[in-house]
Scaffold this active site. Structure first.
Site, PDB file in Angstrom:
ATOM      1  N   TYR A 133       0.823  -1.215   0.000  1.00  0.00           N
ATOM      2  CA  TYR A 133       0.000   0.000   0.000  1.00  0.00           C
ATOM      3  C   TYR A 133       0.857   1.264   0.000  1.00  0.00           C
ATOM      4  CZ  TYR A 133      -3.397   3.456   1.724  1.00  0.00           C
ATOM      5  OH  TYR A 133      -4.198   4.559   1.882  1.00  0.00           O
ATOM      6  N   ASN A 205       7.647  -2.069   2.758  1.00  0.00           N
ATOM      7  CA  ASN A 205       6.659  -1.051   3.108  1.00  0.00           C
ATOM      8  C   ASN A 205       6.069  -1.387   4.476  1.00  0.00           C
ATOM      9  OD1 ASN A 205       5.054   1.299   2.198  1.00  0.00           O
ATOM     10  ND2 ASN A 205       3.329  -0.107   2.314  1.00  0.00           N
ATOM     11  N   SER A 239       3.257  -3.364   4.433  1.00  0.00           N
ATOM     12  CA  SER A 239       3.414  -4.749   4.018  1.00  0.00           C
ATOM     13  C   SER A 239       4.801  -4.926   3.423  1.00  0.00           C
ATOM     14  CB  SER A 239       2.367  -5.120   2.959  1.00  0.00           C
ATOM     15  OG  SER A 239       1.052  -4.919   3.435  1.00  0.00           O
ATOM     16  N   SER A 277      -0.377  -5.782   8.485  1.00  0.00           N
ATOM     17  CA  SER A 277       0.686  -5.904   7.484  1.00  0.00           C
ATOM     18  C   SER A 277       0.458  -7.136   6.616  1.00  0.00           C
ATOM     19  CB  SER A 277       2.043  -6.010   8.183  1.00  0.00           C
ATOM     20  OG  SER A 277       3.105  -5.954   7.260  1.00  0.00           O
ATOM     21  N   GLY A 278       0.716  -6.994   5.330  1.00  0.00           N
ATOM     22  CA  GLY A 278       0.667  -8.127   4.413  1.00  0.00           C
ATOM     23  C   GLY A 278       2.087  -8.565   4.100  1.00  0.00           C
TER      24      GLY A 278
END
Length: 357
Positions: A133, A205, A239, A277-278
């Site tokens: 993102y 990120n 993420s 978070s991914g």
């Protein structure tokens, strides 16, 4: 002029890197970028394309495994990777709202690039497209990324040194509340008397400043200044996507285990893998090239490293991920935020970081 990388600053990372200390140290791997920056449009985003093979006409499968440490993100195509243990074509990384456009573009590129496969067979494209993102530094709702940007990144893919920081999909990304983005690293290692290479590329990120560590030093606590926080939740929001590629022969099962080791690599930087978070990881092997299964015989013969001897490969993966994240951060420069406005996401003070070592 290229900013110094983490090793150039004297940071004593363990392990032996390849000649470029990049994912392109693995023979045949190429990387391309489309970088979109226009402050007037609040645009800071892009697409990163990774081609594991330089195949054409008919795709040559790449053995694959994936792992999600925390699933607040997207990486398409992974259901088939989990079942089949392989994938075809490229891997692309972009922003969260660009996944659909990039998926469409990669599909278009694959139809054109693997023309024999799609025109003569019942070929299907199931691209791997991942995201993080970038809505703090980019107007993500403006949908700046189009399918043409994905196609352009794929045609731009080349070997050699790989740009880092604010390039491609990493253009609008932040790690440990420093400007970050794209980072890469590699390791060479030996198993059974044979030398191999492990390459890594990250789109970083993730992370909170207080948690940030570099080689065991609490850098986030030693360098707390400049944290942008007005109007932002005080938790890990971002993420990280990790792509690991090796020329060592591995099964899909072993590659899933390799992908898991990316979690240890990012953990060395201090992140706990927060709930928002991914953290999604892909591991690929370019060894054992062969035909599409539809064109192969009923019995396949492959070589693979014995799991009892695989630990040097796991260590190479952890080390490469750790360094790639720091490379993404040291490449960062100050950037103004767009949501909220009026703030600056700082690039890390590399001279001060170097002095700490």
């Amino acid at each position: 002029m290229r900013k110094p990388r983490a090793r150039d600053l004297g940071l004593p990372f363990p392990g032996t890197p390849g000649p470029l200390n990049a994912i392109t140290d693995v023979a045949g791997v190429t990387v391309g970028f489309t970088t979109l920056t226009d402050p007037a449009l609040k645009m800071r985003t892009g697409v990163t394309a990774i081609r594991p093979r330089t195949d054409a006409g008919v795709p040559v499968p790449v053995w694959a495994g994936h792992y999600a440490l925390n699933g607040n993100g997207e990486m398409t195509g992974t259901h088939w990777i989990d079942d089949a243990g392989y994938m075809i074509g490229p891997v692309c990384i972009t922003n969260t709202h660009g996944v659909g456009a990039v998926h469409h573009g990669v599909t278009q590129w694959m139809i054109e690039h693997y023309v024999d496969f799609f025109s003569k067979d019942h070929g299907w494209a199931m691209p791997v497209v991942a995201e993080t993102y970038d809505g703090i530094l980019n107007d993500i709702n403006a949908l700046h990324v189009t399918s043409d940007h994905a196609v352009a990144a794929l045609w731009a893919a080349k070997g050699g040194p790989v740009a880092e920081g604010s390039v491609g999909g990493g253009n609008g990304m932040i790690a440990y509340q420093f400007k970050a983005g794209t980072g890469t690293a590699s390791r060479v290692f030996e198993i059974g008397g044979q030398g191999y290479t492990m390459g890594c590329l990250v789109q970083a990120n993730h992370g909170r400043r207080p948690d940030f560590q570099v080689l065991g030093k609490p850098i986030g606590q030693l360098m707390p200044e400049g944290v942008f926080d007005r109007g932002l939740p005080q938790k890990e929001m971002g993420s990280i996507i990790v792509v690991l590629i090796t020329d060592a022969p591995l099964s899909g099962l072993s590659l899933k285990q390799v992908a898991k080791r990316a979690a240890l690599g990012i953990g060395r930087g201090g992140t706990p893998g927060g709930n928002s978070s991914g953290d999604i990881f892909l591991a690929l092997s370019t060894a054992n090239p062969g035909p599409m299964p539809q064109r192969a015989g009923a019995v396949l013969t492959k070589t693979e490293i014995n799991g009892e001897a695989i630990d040097p490969l796991y260590l190479a993966a952890v080390q490469a991920v750790e360094e790639a994240v720091i490379n993404a951060i040291v490449a960062g420069e100050d950037v103004a935020s767009v949501k909220p406005t009026g703030q600056t996401v700082p690039g890390i003070d590399t001279a001060r970081l170097a002095a700490l070592f």
